[in-house]
Design a protein around this motif. Sequence first.
Motif, PDB file in Angstrom:
ATOM      1  N   SER A  34       0.834  -1.206   0.000  1.00 29.88           N
ATOM      2  CA  SER A  34       0.000   0.000   0.000  1.00 29.88           C
ATOM      3  C   SER A  34       0.864   1.249   0.000  1.00 29.88           C
ATOM      4  O   SER A  34       2.028   1.232   0.415  1.00 29.88           O
ATOM      5  N   ARG A 147      -1.574  10.155  -8.689  1.00 30.96           N
ATOM      6  CA  ARG A 147      -2.160   8.821  -8.607  1.00 30.96           C
ATOM      7  C   ARG A 147      -1.190   7.767  -9.171  1.00 30.96           C
ATOM      8  O   ARG A 147      -1.049   6.684  -8.611  1.00 30.96           O
ATOM      9  N   LYS A 148      -0.544   8.109 -10.276  1.00 35.10           N
ATOM     10  CA  LYS A 148       0.431   7.190 -10.867  1.00 35.10           C
ATOM     11  C   LYS A 148       1.593   6.957  -9.908  1.00 35.10           C
ATOM     12  O   LYS A 148       2.034   5.801  -9.721  1.00 35.10           O
ATOM     13  N   THR A 150       1.588   7.160  -6.702  1.00 34.86           N
ATOM     14  CA  THR A 150       1.144   6.380  -5.548  1.00 34.86           C
ATOM     15  C   THR A 150       0.987   4.904  -5.898  1.00 34.86           C
ATOM     16  O   THR A 150       1.331   4.022  -5.100  1.00 34.86           O
ATOM     17  N   LYS A 151       0.478   4.613  -7.088  1.00 33.10           N
ATOM     18  CA  LYS A 151       0.361   3.222  -7.528  1.00 33.10           C
ATOM     19  C   LYS A 151       1.734   2.563  -7.640  1.00 33.10           C
ATOM     20  O   LYS A 151       1.923   1.403  -7.232  1.00 33.10           O
ATOM     21  N   ALA A 154       3.008   1.747  -4.296  1.00 32.54           N
ATOM     22  CA  ALA A 154       2.298   0.612  -3.702  1.00 32.54           C
ATOM     23  C   ALA A 154       2.829  -0.717  -4.222  1.00 32.54           C
ATOM     24  O   ALA A 154       3.028  -1.666  -3.454  1.00 32.54           O
ATOM     25  N   GLU A 181      -4.842  -4.074  -8.548  1.00 32.19           N
ATOM     26  CA  GLU A 181      -4.824  -2.820  -7.802  1.00 32.19           C
ATOM     27  C   GLU A 181      -6.197  -2.505  -7.231  1.00 32.19           C
ATOM     28  O   GLU A 181      -7.229  -2.874  -7.788  1.00 32.19           O
ATOM     29  N   GLU A 183      -8.148   0.883  -5.257  1.00 34.27           N
ATOM     30  CA  GLU A 183      -8.114   2.226  -4.672  1.00 34.27           C
ATOM     31  C   GLU A 183      -9.014   2.227  -3.452  1.00 34.27           C
ATOM     32  O   GLU A 183     -10.192   1.883  -3.524  1.00 34.27           O
ATOM     33  N   PHE A 231      -3.722   3.662  -2.405  1.00 34.62           N
ATOM     34  CA  PHE A 231      -3.878   2.494  -3.269  1.00 34.62           C
ATOM     35  C   PHE A 231      -3.289   1.270  -2.581  1.00 34.62           C
ATOM     36  O   PHE A 231      -2.277   1.370  -1.867  1.00 34.62           O
ATOM     37  N   ILE A 233      -2.033  -2.648  -3.643  1.00 35.64           N
ATOM     38  CA  ILE A 233      -1.709  -3.576  -4.722  1.00 35.64           C
ATOM     39  C   ILE A 233      -1.601  -4.992  -4.144  1.00 35.64           C
ATOM     40  O   ILE A 233      -0.829  -5.225  -3.212  1.00 35.64           O
TER      41      ILE A 233
END
Length: 240
Positions: A34, A147-148, A150-151, A154, A181, A183, A231, A233
């Motif tokens: 995460s 957002r990218k 953070t992903k 994760a 993934e 959210e 996020f 994963i």
Amino acid sequence: MKVFLTTLLLACLASIVVSAQNQPERRVIEVNGSAEQLIVPNEFTFKITLAERVENKKKITIEEQENALRAELSKLGIDVIKDLSIYDISSTYFRQRKLKDVLGTKDYRLKIRDLEKIAVLQDLADRINVSKLDLISTDNTEMVKYRKETKIAAIKAAREKAQYLLEAIGAKLGMPVYIDEKEEGSTFIIDGQEVSNFRTGSLNSNNSLPFSSGRTDDSPTLSFSATKIRFVIRAKFEIE
């Protein structure tokens, strides 16, 4: 001929089943990783309400107020052509204009992209006697990038977790075989507490939020909430 083909097909299928049974079961480790990030808004949308009024027995029309509003906003360096628009074309307003004794209202949408201009906007609203000034939404124009990021953080966390867990038992991490993934939603952070559905309100109400507009006079301080994105994963890795 048909019997021969049927027999050959059955033989192939049997060979595939036996081969699959003889293959060792793939050993995997499944983990969750995460990551989260606080995002401060850099774009603010306001609803400005102008209302006809009577001062010293003289009616101050909405057209006069709109001209003054546009002029004052331009002085602040705001592109009124791009950032100021009609909020909603209200049929009520046009009906009211036909009645001499009824005062009408009109709403505008204004976007501010500079936090420092918001405090000045409050002064402007007081100076030209704006009927109402509401902060209706906040956003960050680089949210897709955050957002990218953070992903990616994760999934790196998931891989790191799998690696140190396997190292603890003398095993090695292999290639990923499954990644999913999730959210967990966006929340606002207010006074250190997470709020799922915070609604922005009138600037006249002094909401106590962490990020301030930085006024140094005695007037109420404007402040805004940060948005937390998170996020998770879920990943499976081979065990070598």
